[in-house]
Enzyme design. Structure first.
Site, PDB file in Angstrom:
ATOM      1  N   CYS A   4      14.126  18.760   6.760  1.00  0.00           N
ATOM      2  CA  CYS A   4      15.192  18.497   7.584  1.00  0.00           C
ATOM      3  C   CYS A   4      16.310  17.440   6.857  1.00  0.00           C
ATOM      4  CB  CYS A   4      15.199  17.698   8.928  1.00  0.00           C
ATOM      5  SG  CYS A   4      14.332  15.826   8.498  1.00  0.00           S
TER       6      CYS A   4
ATOM      7  N   CYS B  20       1.330   7.430   0.353  1.00  0.00           N
ATOM      8  CA  CYS B  20       1.000   8.271  -0.380  1.00  0.00           C
ATOM      9  C   CYS B  20       1.350   9.710   0.270  1.00  0.00           C
ATOM     10  CB  CYS B  20      -0.646   8.321  -0.171  1.00  0.00           C
ATOM     11  SG  CYS B  20      -1.612   9.490  -1.352  1.00  0.00           S
TER      12      CYS B  20
END
Ligand SMILES: [Zn+2]
Length: 146
Positions: free
Chosen positions: A68, A137
């Site tokens: 997006c 992460c």
């Protein structure tokens, strides 16, 4: 600065309000994204560790959601975790990332998603460097660097 207690609070009691929303059907995402990117971001996949050169790149730049375009992370918060995935100590903005308890694979972890389009990014752990102590992460394929 976000700390682990803030993360747990978001995961348990509700996430920050998203700056905007991008909602598309699964079919739309599948037609717009490369197959591997689609598997990771929309089907909660994980790329192989050390599969991206992005882990070792620390020059200035910003990392955006590949789905997006929302700004997710800044290279200033990037560090070498040795995990094989790009790692950050903070998101670019508190409202950019959402947190969800994840009990899959026999572990209790906190999944991170894009707060705008729900793209799966990776997980956050409480073993990052001070002062935040956080390690975001993130799958390299979930981000686009500019
Ligand atoms: Zn997104």
């Amino acid at each position: 600065m976000l700390k682990w207690l803030d993360i747990l609070n978001f995961a348990r009691n509700g996430n920050p309000v998203a700056p905007r929303r991008v909602d598309k059907s699964d079919q739309q995402w599948q037609s717009e994204l490369a197959p591997e990117t689609y598997m990771i971001t929309r089907k909660k996949g994980t790329e192989r560790p050390f599969s991206s050169q992005s882990c070792q790149l620390f020059e200035p730049g910003k990392y955006y959601c590949v789905c997006c375009g929302e700004l997710l992370f800044d290279a200033e918060e990037k560090f070498d975790s040795g995990s094989g995935w790009p790692s950050f100590t903070q998101p670019a903005a508190v409202e950019a990332v959402a947190y969800h308890g994840d009990k899959s694979h026999g572990m209790t972890r906190v999944e991170i998603t894009c707060n705008v389009c729900d793209s799966h990014l990776g997980h956050v752990f409480p073993d990052g460097p001070e002062p935040s102590g956080l390690r975001y992460c993130v799958n390299a394929l979930a981000m686009e660097k500019k």
